[in-house]
Design a protein around this motif. Structure first.
Motif, PDB file in Angstrom:
ATOM      1  N   GLY A  58      36.168  45.784  36.902  1.00 51.53           N
ATOM      2  CA  GLY A  58      34.754  45.945  37.989  1.00 51.53           C
ATOM      3  C   GLY A  58      33.749  46.292  37.688  1.00 51.53           C
ATOM      4  N   SER A  59      32.944  47.343  38.343  1.00 54.38           N
ATOM      5  CA  SER A  59      32.401  48.451  38.659  1.00 54.38           C
ATOM      6  C   SER A  59      32.651  49.119  37.644  1.00 54.38           C
ATOM      7  CB  SER A  59      31.516  48.047  39.675  1.00 54.38           C
ATOM      8  OG  SER A  59      31.183  47.434  39.960  1.00 54.38           O
ATOM      9  N   PHE A  60      31.452  49.843  36.797  1.00 51.81           N
ATOM     10  CA  PHE A  60      31.998  51.775  36.556  1.00 51.81           C
ATOM     11  C   PHE A  60      32.134  52.033  37.089  1.00 51.81           C
ATOM     12  CE2 PHE A  60      30.748  55.431  34.415  1.00 51.81           C
ATOM     13  CZ  PHE A  60      30.791  55.754  32.983  1.00 51.81           C
ATOM     14  N   ILE A  61      31.540  52.681  38.380  1.00 55.85           N
ATOM     15  CA  ILE A  61      31.793  53.573  38.966  1.00 55.85           C
ATOM     16  C   ILE A  61      31.949  52.798  40.042  1.00 55.85           C
ATOM     17  CG2 ILE A  61      31.459  55.618  41.093  1.00 55.85           C
ATOM     18  CD1 ILE A  61      31.576  55.857  38.154  1.00 55.85           C
ATOM     19  N   ASN A  62      33.406  51.836  40.676  1.00 54.82           N
ATOM     20  CA  ASN A  62      34.072  50.955  41.364  1.00 54.82           C
ATOM     21  C   ASN A  62      34.981  51.247  42.431  1.00 54.82           C
ATOM     22  OD1 ASN A  62      35.024  47.749  39.892  1.00 54.82           O
ATOM     23  ND2 ASN A  62      36.170  48.517  42.026  1.00 54.82           N
ATOM     24  N   PRO A  63      34.403  50.494  43.410  1.00 54.40           N
ATOM     25  CA  PRO A  63      34.892  51.098  44.445  1.00 54.40           C
ATOM     26  C   PRO A  63      35.980  50.535  45.311  1.00 54.40           C
ATOM     27  CG  PRO A  63      33.907  49.335  44.945  1.00 54.40           C
ATOM     28  CD  PRO A  63      33.259  49.347  43.714  1.00 54.40           C
ATOM     29  N   PHE A  64      36.974  51.753  46.330  1.00 55.52           N
ATOM     30  CA  PHE A  64      37.973  51.533  46.912  1.00 55.52           C
ATOM     31  C   PHE A  64      37.219  51.962  48.212  1.00 55.52           C
ATOM     32  CE2 PHE A  64      39.513  55.380  44.648  1.00 55.52           C
ATOM     33  CZ  PHE A  64      39.879  56.109  46.395  1.00 55.52           C
ATOM     34  N   ILE A  65      38.408  51.765  49.786  1.00 53.54           N
ATOM     35  CA  ILE A  65      38.495  52.507  50.975  1.00 53.54           C
ATOM     36  C   ILE A  65      39.594  52.175  51.657  1.00 53.54           C
ATOM     37  CG2 ILE A  65      37.906  50.196  51.762  1.00 53.54           C
ATOM     38  CD1 ILE A  65      35.443  51.782  53.612  1.00 53.54           C
ATOM     39  N   LEU A  66      40.400  52.815  52.040  1.00 53.79           N
ATOM     40  CA  LEU A  66      41.136  53.083  52.794  1.00 53.79           C
ATOM     41  C   LEU A  66      40.277  52.241  54.135  1.00 53.79           C
ATOM     42  CD1 LEU A  66      43.296  56.535  52.695  1.00 53.79           C
ATOM     43  CD2 LEU A  66      43.999  54.185  52.790  1.00 53.79           C
ATOM     44  N   ASP A  67      41.399  51.386  55.126  1.00 52.66           N
ATOM     45  CA  ASP A  67      41.384  50.923  56.211  1.00 52.66           C
ATOM     46  C   ASP A  67      41.120  52.067  57.238  1.00 52.66           C
ATOM     47  OD1 ASP A  67      41.433  50.219  58.658  1.00 52.66           O
ATOM     48  OD2 ASP A  67      42.594  47.867  58.643  1.00 52.66           O
ATOM     49  N   PRO A  68      39.813  53.011  57.867  1.00 59.31           N
ATOM     50  CA  PRO A  68      40.251  53.554  58.914  1.00 59.31           C
ATOM     51  C   PRO A  68      40.923  53.440  60.139  1.00 59.31           C
ATOM     52  CG  PRO A  68      38.279  52.168  59.767  1.00 59.31           C
ATOM     53  CD  PRO A  68      38.906  51.459  57.277  1.00 59.31           C
ATOM     54  N   ASN A  69      41.729  51.940  60.275  1.00 63.22           N
ATOM     55  CA  ASN A  69      42.925  52.258  61.491  1.00 63.22           C
ATOM     56  C   ASN A  69      44.219  52.024  61.096  1.00 63.22           C
ATOM     57  OD1 ASN A  69      40.425  52.196  63.598  1.00 63.22           O
ATOM     58  ND2 ASN A  69      40.006  50.453  62.330  1.00 63.22           N
ATOM     59  N   ASN A  70      44.575  51.811  59.340  1.00 62.32           N
ATOM     60  CA  ASN A  70      45.358  51.556  58.566  1.00 62.32           C
ATOM     61  C   ASN A  70      45.656  52.400  57.658  1.00 62.32           C
ATOM     62  OD1 ASN A  70      48.463  50.906  58.167  1.00 62.32           O
ATOM     63  ND2 ASN A  70      47.852  48.697  58.325  1.00 62.32           N
ATOM     64  N   SER A  71      46.415  53.375  57.583  1.00 59.05           N
ATOM     65  CA  SER A  71      46.210  54.183  56.933  1.00 59.05           C
ATOM     66  C   SER A  71      47.454  54.077  55.023  1.00 59.05           C
ATOM     67  CB  SER A  71      46.961  55.749  56.663  1.00 59.05           C
ATOM     68  OG  SER A  71      47.868  55.809  57.479  1.00 59.05           O
ATOM     69  N   SER A  72      47.667  53.287  55.621  1.00 58.31           N
ATOM     70  CA  SER A  72      49.010  51.961  54.584  1.00 58.31           C
ATOM     71  C   SER A  72      48.170  51.175  53.944  1.00 58.31           C
ATOM     72  CB  SER A  72      50.271  51.320  55.339  1.00 58.31           C
ATOM     73  OG  SER A  72      50.368  52.122  55.269  1.00 58.31           O
ATOM     74  N   ARG A  73      46.464  50.630  54.392  1.00 52.95           N
ATOM     75  CA  ARG A  73      46.255  49.827  53.679  1.00 52.95           C
ATOM     76  C   ARG A  73      44.869  50.308  53.166  1.00 52.95           C
ATOM     77  NH1 ARG A  73      45.143  45.113  58.334  1.00 52.95           N
ATOM     78  NH2 ARG A  73      46.915  44.793  57.309  1.00 52.95           N
ATOM     79  N   MET A  74      44.472  49.235  51.609  1.00 55.59           N
ATOM     80  CA  MET A  74      43.583  50.206  51.078  1.00 55.59           C
ATOM     81  C   MET A  74      42.902  48.916  50.593  1.00 55.59           C
ATOM     82  SD  MET A  74      43.474  52.239  47.635  1.00 55.59           S
ATOM     83  CE  MET A  74      43.117  53.770  48.654  1.00 55.59           C
ATOM     84  N   TYR A  75      41.193  48.369  50.269  1.00 56.81           N
ATOM     85  CA  TYR A  75      40.940  47.399  49.470  1.00 56.81           C
ATOM     86  C   TYR A  75      39.922  48.005  48.920  1.00 56.81           C
ATOM     87  CZ  TYR A  75      41.621  45.158  54.159  1.00 56.81           C
ATOM     88  OH  TYR A  75      42.008  44.470  55.059  1.00 56.81           O
ATOM     89  N   THR A  76      39.589  46.872  47.592  1.00 55.87           N
ATOM     90  CA  THR A  76      38.725  47.187  46.253  1.00 55.87           C
ATOM     91  C   THR A  76      38.143  45.993  45.789  1.00 55.87           C
ATOM     92  OG1 THR A  76      39.258  48.436  44.105  1.00 55.87           O
ATOM     93  CG2 THR A  76      40.936  47.132  44.434  1.00 55.87           C
ATOM     94  N   ALA A  77      37.564  46.266  45.373  1.00 58.09           N
ATOM     95  CA  ALA A  77      37.300  44.640  44.248  1.00 58.09           C
ATOM     96  C   ALA A  77      37.042  44.819  43.062  1.00 58.09           C
ATOM     97  CB  ALA A  77      35.746  44.582  45.387  1.00 58.09           C
ATOM     98  N   ASN A  78      36.784  43.462  42.258  1.00 63.70           N
ATOM     99  CA  ASN A  78      35.686  43.277  40.973  1.00 63.70           C
ATOM    100  C   ASN A  78      35.668  42.465  40.667  1.00 63.70           C
ATOM    101  OD1 ASN A  78      38.485  42.078  41.101  1.00 63.70           O
ATOM    102  ND2 ASN A  78      39.188  42.412  39.189  1.00 63.70           N
TER     103      ASN A  78
END
Length: 635
Positions: A551-571
């Motif tokens: 992934g990136s050096f400072i790599n993103p992730f985000i919580l689904d604003p409508n489902n706090s059990s769901r998270m996304y990230t990416a490489n």
């Protein structure tokens, strides 16, 4: 659907004030006098955590216990302390450019100072040279300097305060770059050498300025006539930048002795950040002798001056480092292009300090094998100094007996990625064995109260407004829980992206570099002590980084604003977890939703607050922009 655009990604802004001005390019003065003033904002900190600092001025030649200090945060502007660093105040938050890389003062008038902006080795553009004539209350941009993007060093002549020297880089290499000289207190400037100049030193010899400059990739130049004529003394003008087949005189730092001004030293790193060599002169720079070479002998201190010594020091002669791992000569963990400095003890020309990742000291004129370790960059012991050294300065009364101080002054100040530190016993014990640091007798104190210069990569505010969590450059992940001067560090290293559960603000997420996401269960005792309980564990172990990259050096992730059990990230692939609140962090699972272009990682992810089926992802330096109408289907 794939749309190619240019993405401009900035640091986190916690609030935004509407600002209106003429659509034509505004002047610095119009911006400074605009409606965005301190009255629109409240500084919530952190005021107990320092940020990267490359410059420091010390005032006070009287036998007192306190100095007046000025420090330049590379993205924080100029700060002042009137009590030797016990507390700091920002002088001007609205200075048109606050990326301060170097500070200099008129030796005959301490109210006159110069601030050079732009940090080339960190990537923050400046806007020229600024001057104050009232001890920092007001700053004015010097004419004809606004197109200088990086000012590396400023020196006021010890012979004539009208004369100033500045080592600079321009908009692009070779454009307005070079070693510059002003003979009218900064009103006008002349290039006296055209190479990209990254350091300058000046010595008074019989009323004449002897000028020493370091040209990036090409080496040391010397003038014995105030900059009228220069001669290459170390390196060569024929060397080509970025040609690694030629000798690597990439970055250099120059220091001369105050007690013996004919004695000087030069520290040079190569393209890989490793120590390339140290040179010494005893005749004002007419001749230079190489005292240390990089010979890859990891049993000597010479090989790890610009590295993390515990990783590369062979203390048992068996090819293993302090952690018992085999030393890789192709990876000496060196950062000498980013962080390096050399300084000479004001009372003894044989005592030489070098700052790399850590601090080192030679008591034998920088001879081979003479440098010992003088600090550690981790832990809580008195010999701790934050990693990544950038500047060393000594008390103006160093070496003098001071009744008001209680003895002989041995104060030295050190700036680094953690702000400002001071030592009051800088001449005592060091160690030749970085695997055993208890014998380091030099003690340091962190002095950053009020020094608000941290650099946020990312940050979020809890839905209930009680907490702010932020990822800082080299200062970990810090938590605001009510007081601007009492932020708490909840994770170390470089802090990166963060999130707070909107339904339960005691559940927080933080990350280190690349894909390394943690879940924290935080309890704050706001009723009595304010103490924090921080239980955390890594939740990203299920992501395949071998196939799809770190992934990136400072790599993103985000919580689904409508489902706090769901998270996304990416490489190079987009990943989703539907159980980030699993009972155990080790039980968190991830689903691969597919790749982007096969070669680039995700740099930013956002989800529409009103519709979780609308996602946008910025990918790679090429600024590819993906709009994903149903993340479950992948990019």
């Amino acid at each position: 659907m794939k749309i190619i655009i240019i993405l401009l990604v900035s640091s986190l802004i916690f609030g935004c004030a509407k600002e209106e001005y003429d659509s034509a390019a505004p002047t610095y003065e119009s911006l400074y006098n605009s409606s965005v003033t301190k009255t629109n904002w409240t500084h919530i900190g952190p005021l107990n955590v320092g940020g990267r600092t490359r410059s420091l001025l010390i005032q006070g030649d009287s036998p007192s216990s306190s100095h007046t200090l000025y420090a330049g945060g590379v993205t924080g502007g100029v700060f002042k302390s009137t009590d030797g660093g016990e507390s700091w105040k920002a002088l001007n938050d609205l200075m048109p450019n606050i990326n301060v890389n170097t500070l200099a003062q008129d030796p005959k008038n301490n109210n006159v100072m110069y601030a050079g902006t732009g940090e080339f080795y960190g990537g923050f553009r400046g806007a020229g040279i600024f001057k104050t004539e009232d001890a920092g209350a007001n700053w004015k941009l010097m004419d004809n300097t606004s197109d200088i993007w990086y000012v590396h060093k400023i020196i006021v002549s010890p012979n004539n305060s009208d004369v100033i020297y500045a080592s600079t880089s321009g908009k692009v290499f070779g454009s307005n770059s070079g070693l510059k000289k002003s003979v009218d207190k900064g009103i006008t400037w002349t290039n006296i050498h055209s190479d990209d100049s990254v350091d300058v030193a000046v010595v008074n010899k019989d009323g004449t300025d002897y000028v020493y400059g370091y040209s990036e990739w090409k080496g040391l130049i010397v003038s014995f006539d105030g900059g009228a004529n220069f001669t290459h003394k170390v390196g060569s003008s024929s060397f080509v930048k970025y040609d690694a087949t030629t000798p690597n005189y990439v970055r250099g730092s120059i220091a001369f002795s105050k007690s013996t001004p004919s004695r000087g030293y030069l520290l040079v790193s190569n393209w890989y950040g490793q120590l390339y060599g140290i040179w010494k002169t005893s005749d004002y720079g007419a001749n230079w002798t190489k005292t240390i070479s990089q010979d890859n002998d990891t049993t000597k201190t010479d090989s790890w001056l610009l590295s993390d010594p515990a990783d590369v020091f062979d203390h048992n002669g068996n090819g293993k480092n302090c952690f018992g791992r085999t030393i890789d000569l192709n990876d000496l963990r060196s950062q000498g292009v980013y962080d390096q400095y050399i300084a000479v003890d004001p009372t003894d020309a044989d005592v030489v300090w070098v700052g790399g990742i850590e601090l080192f000291r030679s008591d034998s004129a920088a001879s081979s094998g003479s440098f010992n370790k003088a600090s550690i960059w981790y832990g809580t012991e008195s010999n701790y100094v934050h990693a990544d050294q950038h500047y060393i300065a000594f008390s103006p009364t160093y070496g003098r007996y001071m009744p008001g101080y209680g003895g002989t002054d041995k104060r030295a100040y050190f700036t680094n990625d953690g702000g400002v530190f001071v030592s009051t016993n800088s001449k005592i014990g060091t160690t030749s064995n970085p695997c055993e640091s208890s014998s380091i007798g030099v003690e340091y104190k962190e002095i950053v109260k009020g020094y608000g210069t941290t650099q946020f990569y990312h940050g979020v505010v809890s839905k209930d407004g009680k907490y702010v969590i932020g990822g800082l450059q080299d200062q970990g992940v810090t938590l605001y829980h009510g007081s601007p001067d009492n932020w708490t560090t909840i994770a170390g290293g470089d802090g990166a992206y963060n999130a707070i559960d909107p339904d339960n603000s005691s559940i927080m997420y933080s990350s280190y570099i690349n894909i390394s996401i943690r879940r924290h269960d935080i309890t704050v005792d706001n009723e009595t002590t304010g103490a924090i309980s921080n239980s955390y564990g890594r939740i990203s172990s299920g992501i395949d980084t071998s196939t799809y990259g770190k992934g990136s050096f400072i790599n993103p992730f985000i919580l689904d604003p409508n489902n706090s059990s769901r998270m996304y990230t990416a490489n190079k692939a987009l990943w989703r977890s539907d159980n980030v609140k699993a009972a155990s962090t080790s039980d968190v699972t991830w689903t691969n939703l597919g790749t982007f272009d096969g070669s680039n990682s995700g740099f930013e992810i956002t989800i529409a607050p009103s519709n979780s089926k609308v996602m946008y992802v910025g990918v790679g330096y090429s600024a590819s922009f993906y709009r994903i109408l149903n993340p479950a289907d992948g990019p």
